[in-house]
Design a protein around this motif. Structure first.
Motif, PDB file in Angstrom:
ATOM      1  N   ALA A 298       0.999  -1.186  -0.176  1.00  0.00           N
ATOM      2  CA  ALA A 298      -0.160   0.017  -0.066  1.00  0.00           C
ATOM      3  C   ALA A 298       0.730   1.322   0.032  1.00  0.00           C
ATOM      4  O   ALA A 298       0.393   2.280  -0.361  1.00  0.00           O
ATOM      5  N   SER A 299       2.366   1.232   0.407  1.00  0.00           N
ATOM      6  CA  SER A 299       2.918   2.269   0.525  1.00  0.00           C
ATOM      7  C   SER A 299       3.800   2.575  -0.609  1.00  0.00           C
ATOM      8  O   SER A 299       4.426   3.675  -0.933  1.00  0.00           O
ATOM      9  N   GLY A 300       3.915   1.602  -1.691  1.00  0.00           N
ATOM     10  CA  GLY A 300       4.716   1.862  -2.972  1.00  0.00           C
ATOM     11  C   GLY A 300       5.197   0.548  -3.399  1.00  0.00           C
ATOM     12  O   GLY A 300       4.501  -0.761  -3.273  1.00  0.00           O
ATOM     13  N   VAL A 301       6.439   0.552  -3.823  1.00  0.00           N
ATOM     14  CA  VAL A 301       7.020  -0.629  -4.235  1.00  0.00           C
ATOM     15  C   VAL A 301       8.548  -0.692  -3.749  1.00  0.00           C
ATOM     16  O   VAL A 301       9.217   0.186  -3.594  1.00  0.00           O
ATOM     17  N   VAL A 302       8.834  -2.125  -3.363  1.00  0.00           N
ATOM     18  CA  VAL A 302      10.360  -2.357  -3.041  1.00  0.00           C
ATOM     19  C   VAL A 302      11.019  -3.163  -4.066  1.00  0.00           C
ATOM     20  O   VAL A 302      10.312  -3.975  -5.009  1.00  0.00           O
ATOM     21  N   ALA A 303      12.281  -2.775  -4.476  1.00  0.00           N
ATOM     22  CA  ALA A 303      13.034  -3.401  -5.594  1.00  0.00           C
ATOM     23  C   ALA A 303      14.210  -3.917  -5.137  1.00  0.00           C
ATOM     24  O   ALA A 303      14.897  -3.438  -4.142  1.00  0.00           O
ATOM     25  N   VAL A 304      14.656  -5.031  -5.941  1.00  0.00           N
ATOM     26  CA  VAL A 304      15.921  -5.260  -5.640  1.00  0.00           C
ATOM     27  C   VAL A 304      16.749  -5.450  -7.275  1.00  0.00           C
ATOM     28  O   VAL A 304      15.897  -5.574  -8.008  1.00  0.00           O
TER      29      VAL A 304
ATOM     30  N   ASP B 260       8.313  -6.887  10.078  1.00  0.00           N
ATOM     31  CA  ASP B 260       8.509  -7.053   8.715  1.00  0.00           C
ATOM     32  C   ASP B 260       9.894  -6.764   7.943  1.00  0.00           C
ATOM     33  O   ASP B 260      10.887  -6.344   8.817  1.00  0.00           O
ATOM     34  N   GLY B 261       9.792  -7.013   6.946  1.00  0.00           N
ATOM     35  CA  GLY B 261      11.110  -6.946   6.009  1.00  0.00           C
ATOM     36  C   GLY B 261      11.142  -7.734   4.992  1.00  0.00           C
ATOM     37  O   GLY B 261      10.098  -8.179   4.204  1.00  0.00           O
TER      38      GLY B 261
ATOM     39  N   THR C  26      16.583  -8.590   5.593  1.00  0.00           N
ATOM     40  CA  THR C  26      16.422  -7.168   5.824  1.00  0.00           C
ATOM     41  C   THR C  26      15.346  -6.930   6.857  1.00  0.00           C
ATOM     42  O   THR C  26      14.301  -7.538   6.467  1.00  0.00           O
ATOM     43  N   GLY C  27      15.416  -5.583   7.129  1.00  0.00           N
ATOM     44  CA  GLY C  27      14.633  -5.089   8.126  1.00  0.00           C
ATOM     45  C   GLY C  27      13.447  -4.391   7.072  1.00  0.00           C
ATOM     46  O   GLY C  27      13.682  -4.289   5.893  1.00  0.00           O
ATOM     47  N   PRO C  28      12.579  -3.742   7.555  1.00  0.00           N
ATOM     48  CA  PRO C  28      11.742  -2.803   6.877  1.00  0.00           C
ATOM     49  C   PRO C  28      12.308  -1.813   6.082  1.00  0.00           C
ATOM     50  O   PRO C  28      11.805  -1.109   4.911  1.00  0.00           O
ATOM     51  N   ALA C  29      13.306  -1.354   6.470  1.00  0.00           N
ATOM     52  CA  ALA C  29      13.960  -0.083   5.661  1.00  0.00           C
ATOM     53  C   ALA C  29      15.463  -0.662   4.847  1.00  0.00           C
ATOM     54  O   ALA C  29      16.262  -0.003   4.774  1.00  0.00           O
ATOM     55  N   GLY C  30      15.456  -2.024   4.598  1.00  0.00           N
ATOM     56  CA  GLY C  30      16.574  -2.572   3.886  1.00  0.00           C
ATOM     57  C   GLY C  30      17.649  -2.695   4.841  1.00  0.00           C
ATOM     58  O   GLY C  30      18.934  -3.122   4.290  1.00  0.00           O
TER      59      GLY C  30
END
Length: 480
Positions: free
Chosen positions: A296-302, A352-353, A380-384
């Motif tokens: 819901a907050s956006g997108v996480v990428a690797v 979360d992570g 990783t944690g929620p902020a990488g």
């Protein structure tokens, strides 16, 4: 030569080459006898920022059928187990592959799909049971191992719980070539992404399509500016927020080392295919996104940065908010060479992570040009921020391909390079369902670990499997 030496114009591996990696130079000779799948945990691989100990390997499974080469690219939950999707066959008979397993990775059925020169690169569960798989079919014999061959069809098929095909669709039949590299289920069907050639002699362009629940195309769009080439290797969706990612580069620029001109691309799409925003995320030495996860907050990428021929690269982990602005960004690196390919959300230990997977190389020893490679896994944690990181070695040259999160554990699909080629495997890590020790197919790795001296550099954690481990030949997957 005991390890891969990258030629000056080569680039690190990418999951874009799912078809290319299987075909070129395939040795269709299986390993015979008792083939040990040794998941060797390198505890020294934890980064200084780690705050927890990495989990140990629980079991491994290796897959074989008639000594056919195989490579898995996707782990799809299916009932009380999984479907592993990929490619099998040799130079003249590439086929899409699905292997249905139970929760311990033991094979229930195995099926091949498509005409000769086909392959599966992605998958997702079907709402009524079974899975939907996607990749390419009808590859042109004239150049079957090009990353975007002169002739190929993007391909989607529904496979039921018994492995039978319910329907199969080929997409964009009027285009010269194309293939699907990523797939995700959405509320009213599926979103697929990859690349397409408009006609022979033109460069591949990033391509995305929305499909109905029955696999019919509702709309399709080509991204990327004129004069560029590229591909989309990742898709993710959260309700009506759809995201695609990959990279582009100038179509005819020979002034830079291979890979150096690549620029990572991520875009948010409305459900009608309109791009709400698009971001180019560059960096010295090239940049590319490999996998996405939306919420819901956006997108996480690797992905990876700095992987041109003169740079060994860095794993790259970042989040963009729903408006496309970067909220955090991390670079993960361990050893002289790293490559991240997979991402999954994690929710163990009440936090979360994310789980990341790829390949890591140790520093070389003596006169060897390359060090050992293994499946590189990070939590990783929620902020990488890194909670733990480790590398699971199986021999001298092994690779992590994709990751699936479990409650308290995870699964990693990967492969090991042997004298005969590459052997595909599935590794259960952490709190995973115990393997049936009476089956003769798998047994807990802990028993073997106890027999290894604690001073050993890597703990050899093994499982004996039956004859005929699947293999495929070593090949560096190069940039477009």
């Amino acid at each position: 030569m005991t390890g891969e030496q990258r030629p000056p114009d080569a680039v690190t591996p990418t999951r874009r080459a799912v078809l290319a990696a299987v075909g070129a130079g395939v040795a269709s000779t299986g390993l015979t006898g008792a083939g040990r799948v040794r998941a060797q945990t390198d505890t020294a691989a934890s980064t200084p920022a780690s705050t927890a100990d990495p989990p140990s390997a629980g079991w491994t499974q290796r897959y074989a059928a008639d000594s056919a080469p195989a490579l898995f690219r996707t782990i799809v939950p299916a009932g009380d187990g999984y479907v592993l999707g990929g490619v099998t066959g040799g130079h003249d008979d590439l086929r899409g592959l699905a292997v249905r397993t139970d929760a311990q990775g033991r094979t229930r059925w195995r099926r091949t799909y498509g005409a000769v020169k086909s392959g599966v690169a992605a998958g997702t569960p079907h709402a009524e049971g079974g899975v939907v798989l996607a990749g390419a079919t009808n590859l042109d014999d004239a150049s079957p191992f090009a990353e975007t061959p002169p002739s190929a069809d993007p391909w989607v098929l529904r496979v039921d719980e018994g492995g039978d095909v319910g329907w199969a669709r080929t997409l964009q039949p009027t285009a010269a070539a194309g293939q699907v590299d990523a797939l995700v289920g959405v509320d009213d069907g599926y979103l697929v992404a990859g690349r397409r050639r408009e006609r022979r002699g033109t460069p591949p362009r990033p391509w995305v399509a929305h499909l109905s629940p029955a696999g019919h195309r509702r709309w399709a769009a080509t991204l990327g500016r004129e004069g560029t080439q590229g591909a989309l290797t990742a898709v993710a969706a959260d309700d009506d927020s759809w995201y695609v990612g990959g990279s582009t580069s100038p179509a005819d620029d020979d002034s830079q080392p291979s890979g150096a001109a690549e620029t990572a691309l991520v875009a948010r799409l409305d459900t009608d295919g309109t791009a709400r925003w698009r971001r180019s995320l560059g960096g010295p030495g090239g940049s590319r996104l490999e996998c996405l996860h939306a919420d819901a907050s956006g997108v996480v990428a690797v992905g990876n940065r700095g992987f041109a021929a003169d740079d060994d690269g860095r794993g790259w982990h970042l989040r963009l908010d729903a408006d496309g602005d970067r909220t955090w960004e991390r670079t993960h690196s361990r050893g002289p060479w790293n490559w991240l390919t997979g991402l999954a959300p994690a929710d163990d230990a009440g936090e979360d992570g994310y789980l990341l997977v790829g390949t890591r190389e140790r520093p070389p020893e003596g006169d060897d040009p390359n060090g050992r490679r293994g499946a590189w896994v990070l939590r990783t944690g929620p902020a990488g921020e890194v909670r733990w990181a480790t590398t699971y070695f199986d021999g001298d040259w092994s690779h992590g391909e994709t990751v699936h999160s479990l409650d308290g554990g995870l699964l990693v699909a990967g492969s090991t390079e042997t004298d005969a080629g590459r052997a595909a495997w599935l590794l259960g890590i952490g709190d995973v369902p115990a393997a049936d020790t009476a089956s003769g197919v798998a047994r807990h790795l802990e028993s073997l670990a106890r027999a290894v001296p604690p001073t050993a550099d890597d703990v050899g954690l093994g499982v004996l499997v039956g004859a005929g481990a699947v293999v495929l030949a070593r090949r560096l997957r190069t940039a477009r």
